[in-house]
Design a protein around this motif. Structure first.
Motif, PDB file in Angstrom:
ATOM      1  N   LYS A   8     -46.404  21.786  79.921  1.00 16.96           N
ATOM      2  CA  LYS A   8     -47.207  22.638  79.036  1.00 16.96           C
ATOM      3  C   LYS A   8     -48.098  23.579  79.859  1.00 16.96           C
ATOM      4  O   LYS A   8     -48.237  24.761  79.535  1.00 16.96           O
ATOM      5  CB  LYS A   8     -48.056  21.771  78.098  1.00 16.96           C
ATOM      6  N   ALA A   9     -48.664  23.077  80.938  1.00 19.39           N
ATOM      7  CA  ALA A   9     -49.489  23.919  81.815  1.00 19.39           C
ATOM      8  C   ALA A   9     -48.624  24.996  82.467  1.00 19.39           C
ATOM      9  O   ALA A   9     -49.016  26.168  82.532  1.00 19.39           O
ATOM     10  CB  ALA A   9     -50.173  23.067  82.873  1.00 19.39           C
ATOM     11  N   TYR A  12     -47.927  27.847  80.033  1.00 17.47           N
ATOM     12  CA  TYR A  12     -49.065  28.768  79.890  1.00 17.47           C
ATOM     13  C   TYR A  12     -49.225  29.655  81.127  1.00 17.47           C
ATOM     14  O   TYR A  12     -49.516  30.848  81.017  1.00 17.47           O
ATOM     15  CB  TYR A  12     -50.364  28.012  79.618  1.00 17.47           C
ATOM     16  N   SER A  20     -49.604  28.987  89.613  1.00 17.01           N
ATOM     17  CA  SER A  20     -50.168  27.634  89.514  1.00 17.01           C
ATOM     18  C   SER A  20     -50.946  27.254  90.768  1.00 17.01           C
ATOM     19  O   SER A  20     -51.971  26.565  90.681  1.00 17.01           O
ATOM     20  CB  SER A  20     -49.088  26.606  89.218  1.00 17.01           C
ATOM     21  N   CYS A  24     -54.578  25.632  90.096  1.00 22.63           N
ATOM     22  CA  CYS A  24     -54.613  24.158  90.093  1.00 22.63           C
ATOM     23  C   CYS A  24     -54.530  23.573  91.490  1.00 22.63           C
ATOM     24  O   CYS A  24     -54.040  24.208  92.418  1.00 22.63           O
ATOM     25  CB  CYS A  24     -53.425  23.616  89.301  1.00 22.63           C
ATOM     26  N   ILE A  37     -57.660  21.963  87.018  1.00 25.28           N
ATOM     27  CA  ILE A  37     -57.510  23.394  86.792  1.00 25.28           C
ATOM     28  C   ILE A  37     -58.879  24.059  86.861  1.00 25.28           C
ATOM     29  O   ILE A  37     -59.870  23.511  86.359  1.00 25.28           O
ATOM     30  CB  ILE A  37     -56.815  23.700  85.439  1.00 25.28           C
ATOM     31  N   LEU A  42     -58.569  28.478  83.064  1.00 23.03           N
ATOM     32  CA  LEU A  42     -58.466  27.802  81.772  1.00 23.03           C
ATOM     33  C   LEU A  42     -59.091  28.660  80.674  1.00 23.03           C
ATOM     34  O   LEU A  42     -58.520  28.823  79.592  1.00 23.03           O
ATOM     35  CB  LEU A  42     -59.141  26.432  81.849  1.00 23.03           C
ATOM     36  N   LEU A 117     -58.611  22.338  76.777  1.00 20.46           N
ATOM     37  CA  LEU A 117     -57.453  21.512  77.121  1.00 20.46           C
ATOM     38  C   LEU A 117     -56.887  20.809  75.891  1.00 20.46           C
ATOM     39  O   LEU A 117     -55.671  20.719  75.725  1.00 20.46           O
ATOM     40  CB  LEU A 117     -57.815  20.498  78.210  1.00 20.46           C
ATOM     41  N   ILE A 122     -52.699  20.494  76.534  1.00 19.23           N
ATOM     42  CA  ILE A 122     -52.314  20.263  77.929  1.00 19.23           C
ATOM     43  C   ILE A 122     -52.761  18.854  78.305  1.00 19.23           C
ATOM     44  O   ILE A 122     -53.947  18.569  78.405  1.00 19.23           O
ATOM     45  CB  ILE A 122     -52.954  21.297  78.879  1.00 19.23           C
ATOM     46  N   VAL A 125     -53.877  17.157  82.829  1.00 19.76           N
ATOM     47  CA  VAL A 125     -54.611  18.117  83.658  1.00 19.76           C
ATOM     48  C   VAL A 125     -56.073  18.007  83.258  1.00 19.76           C
ATOM     49  O   VAL A 125     -56.396  17.955  82.074  1.00 19.76           O
ATOM     50  CB  VAL A 125     -54.112  19.567  83.462  1.00 19.76           C
TER      51      VAL A 125
END
Length: 161
Positions: A8-9, A12, A20, A24, A37, A42, A117, A122, A125
């Protein structure tokens, strides 16, 4: 052992053209791994996805102004997505989990990030603002002890917050 960033992260990040590795990083404790994150990324995703913070409530508990002097506070936020789904969640800061001289801002970021979140769905994370929790629990970054924050901050010495 969760070595892969949750799908899911990744979705996005692709949708919002975010790398990423910029947004992250991973902490480890033995075989356990957690992803963090950065707040700014975010927040960017949440705003572009139509999520807004609709309410803030600061909580001092029984200590009142003494809690402020000690750096203890909690902030509850209500957030809503573009479909009208809402969540209420809390962020807290105190001497045990906040090593910066701005506990109210940290409590706010934690609450907001947790709401984002949840509404983004998500799982797996955590907000980078929660890194202090993992540090205290013995997690490391790339095998090295987390040293991004000082060991302790004396809130009583700092009269301006």
């Amino acid at each position: 052992m969760n070595t892969k960033l949750p799908e899911k992260a990744v979705e996005y990040f692709k949708k919002h053209k975010i790398r990423s590795e910029d947004a992250c990083w991973q902490l480890t404790k033995g075989a356990k791994k957690v992803w963090l994150i950065k707040h700014d990324y975010l927040e960017l995703i949440a705003v572009e996805e139509g999520i807004s913070i609709t309410e803030y409530t600061m909580q001092w508990g029984e200590l009142g102004s003494q809690a402020y002097a000690n750096g203890d506070c909690a902030i509850t936020v209500k957030a809503e997505n573009k479909n009208g789904v809402s969540v209420i969640t809390t962020g807290e800061a105190n001497k045990k989990n906040c090593f910066m001289p701005y506990p109210i801002a940290m409590a706010e970021k934690r609450a907001v990030d947790r709401a984002y979140l949840k509404l983004l769905n998500i799982k797996g994370v955590y907000s980078a603002e929660d890194e202090a929790y993992f540090k205290k629990d013995g997690f490391t970054k790339d095998g090295a002890k987390i040293s991004a924050v000082p060991e302790q901050y004396d809130f009583k010495k700092d009269k301006e917050v």
